[in-house]
Design a protein around this motif. Structure first.
Motif, mmCIF file in Angstrom:
data_model
loop_
_atom_site.group_PDB
_atom_site.id
_atom_site.type_symbol
_atom_site.label_atom_id
_atom_site.label_comp_id
_atom_site.label_asym_id
_atom_site.label_seq_id
_atom_site.Cartn_x
_atom_site.Cartn_y
_atom_site.Cartn_z
ATOM 1 N N LEU A 11 0.834 -1.199 0.000
ATOM 2 C CA LEU A 11 0.000 0.000 0.000
ATOM 3 C C LEU A 11 0.864 1.242 0.000
ATOM 4 O O LEU A 11 1.727 1.395 0.817
ATOM 5 C CB LEU A 11 -0.869 0.028 1.245
ATOM 6 N N ASP A 15 -5.476 6.331 -0.210
ATOM 7 C CA ASP A 15 -6.770 5.681 -0.137
ATOM 8 C C ASP A 15 -6.811 4.615 0.942
ATOM 9 O O ASP A 15 -7.845 4.071 1.246
ATOM 10 C CB ASP A 15 -7.126 5.023 -1.476
ATOM 11 N N SER A 16 -5.677 4.222 1.451
ATOM 12 C CA SER A 16 -5.706 3.150 2.432
ATOM 13 C C SER A 16 -4.598 3.346 3.455
ATOM 14 O O SER A 16 -3.744 4.205 3.319
ATOM 15 C CB SER A 16 -5.558 1.814 1.720
ATOM 16 N N HIS A 65 -14.225 -0.767 2.557
ATOM 17 C CA HIS A 65 -13.944 -2.131 3.014
ATOM 18 C C HIS A 65 -14.245 -2.242 4.513
ATOM 19 O O HIS A 65 -13.868 -1.354 5.281
ATOM 20 C CB HIS A 65 -12.472 -2.445 2.730
ATOM 21 N N HIS A 68 -10.586 -2.636 6.207
ATOM 22 C CA HIS A 68 -9.470 -1.762 5.821
ATOM 23 C C HIS A 68 -9.889 -0.345 5.460
ATOM 24 O O HIS A 68 -9.036 0.474 5.131
ATOM 25 C CB HIS A 68 -8.703 -2.392 4.663
ATOM 26 N N LEU A 71 -10.854 2.019 0.011
ATOM 27 C CA LEU A 71 -9.843 1.503 -0.919
ATOM 28 C C LEU A 71 -10.071 2.092 -2.308
ATOM 29 O O LEU A 71 -11.208 2.188 -2.773
ATOM 30 C CB LEU A 71 -9.926 -0.028 -1.011
ATOM 31 N N ARG A 75 -6.835 -1.100 -6.137
ATOM 32 C CA ARG A 75 -6.742 -2.204 -5.181
ATOM 33 C C ARG A 75 -7.654 -3.372 -5.546
ATOM 34 O O ARG A 75 -7.335 -4.519 -5.250
ATOM 35 C CB ARG A 75 -7.184 -1.737 -3.781
#
Ligand code: C2E
Ligand code: CA
Ligand code: CA
Ligand code: CA
Length: 278
Positions: A11, A15-16, A65, A68, A71, A75
């Motif tokens: 990553l 975005d994450s 998600h 997480h 995303l 991804r």
């Protein structure tokens, strides 16, 4: 836990999290994500370079998600493509985008751009589904632009291109996305029903150097004149600065997209900022 054996997604984008997400977590959650209503769209305006007015918007999908968080599409789109989920997901994106576009009608309706994956292109329901979505929303085909990457079309034969031609004949615009990356065959342009070339962000980046990369300048200039000679419009991606915007306008690009104008935003925010009635 850091990447140990190449079976984890690294990553590196906002975005994450900075945590590694293992593939199983994505694979396990992805199939039910559509029913759980975990996808959402953001919109980024497309700006007409001649007068700085908004010309439309590109719909970009994101996944909330359960573990997480948010995303970005890089991804999960490849995985959705691999598993086939992209077909129902793509139809959902189209429905959402077309219904959002209906709410933007101010002075004149804004166009909405929707990305198509190769697997959707080859699905027999593409044409009937697209027609059904437009008809049930009462949206003109000319208010929709489908974006396909040139690489997705490179090996397509005449039969495989038929659905795109059918949609184009109905009045749907077709844009060639990420144009100029990978293997670009200019002669190929003549057999594709494209109305727009979307010049990849890498060329825009080349213009940011001082002085601008002469190869990128020449390339953009050449593509613009070829595109215009073929009756195609040119959209540039990834415009982040005023200097890039000025150069690209001078080079004859028709439409621009990028953080200089706006980041992708949820539908409500997009409508407030870009689709004011009047
Ligand atoms: P793309 O179609 O080339 O979309 C443009 C990407 O550039 C988007 O990334 C957008 O957020 C980003 N971008 C826009 N302006 C700038 C800028 O000024 N600078 C930089 N550095 N980036 C900018 P995003 O949203 O992460 O989407 C990545 C890719 O995922 C898209 O690339 C597209 O190929 C795919 N994608 C997104 N939504 C969908 C979808 O609904 N269906 C399918 N099949 N693919 C999608
Ligand atoms: Ca695109
Ligand atoms: Ca692109
Ligand atoms: Ca891209």
């Amino acid at each position: 836990a850091k990447d140990a054996g190449g079976n984890r997604y690294a990553l590196a984008d906002p975005d994450s999290d900075a945590r590694a997400i293992d593939r199983h977590s994505l694979t396990n959650h992805l199939p039910g994500a559509l029913e759980r209503d975990e996808f959402f769209l953001e919109y980024q305006p497309l700006i007409r370079m001649s007068d700085g007015q908004v010309d439309g918007a590109e719909a970009l999908v994101r996944w909330k998600h359960p573990v997480h968080g948010r995303l970005g599409p890089d991804r999960f789109i490849p995985l959705a493509e691999h598993t086939g989920l992209i077909v129902p997901l793509g139809r959902w994106v189209l429905e959402q985008a077309v219904s959002h576009a209906c709410t933007w009608a101010g002075g004149q309706p804004l166009r909405v751009n929707v990305n198509l994956s190769p697997r959707q292109l080859h699905h027999p329901d593409l044409v009937p589904d697209t027609i059904a979505v437009l008809e049930s929303a009462g949206v003109a085909p000319s208010s929709l632009c489908l974006e396909v990457t040139e690489s997705a079309l490179i090996s397509a034969d005449e039969d495989e291109l038929k659905p795109l031609w059918q949609l184009a004949e109905l009045g749907v615009d077709i844009a060639l996305d990420d144009f100029g990356t990978g293997y670009s065959n200019l002669a190929n342009l003549r057999r594709l029903p494209a109305t727009t070339l979307k010049l990849d962000r890498s060329f825009t980046q080349g213009l940011q150097r001082h002085p601008a990369d002469p190869v990128d300048l020449t390339f953009v200039e050449g593509i613009v004149s070829l595109a215009h000679a073929l009756g195609l419009a040119v959209t540039v991606e990834g415009v982040e600065t005023e200097s890039q915007a000025d150069q690209l306008r001078q080079l004859g690009c028709d439409t621009a997209q990028g953080w200089y104008y706006a980041r992708p935003a949820p539908p409500g925010e997009f409508a407030r900022d870009w689709a004011r009635a009047g």
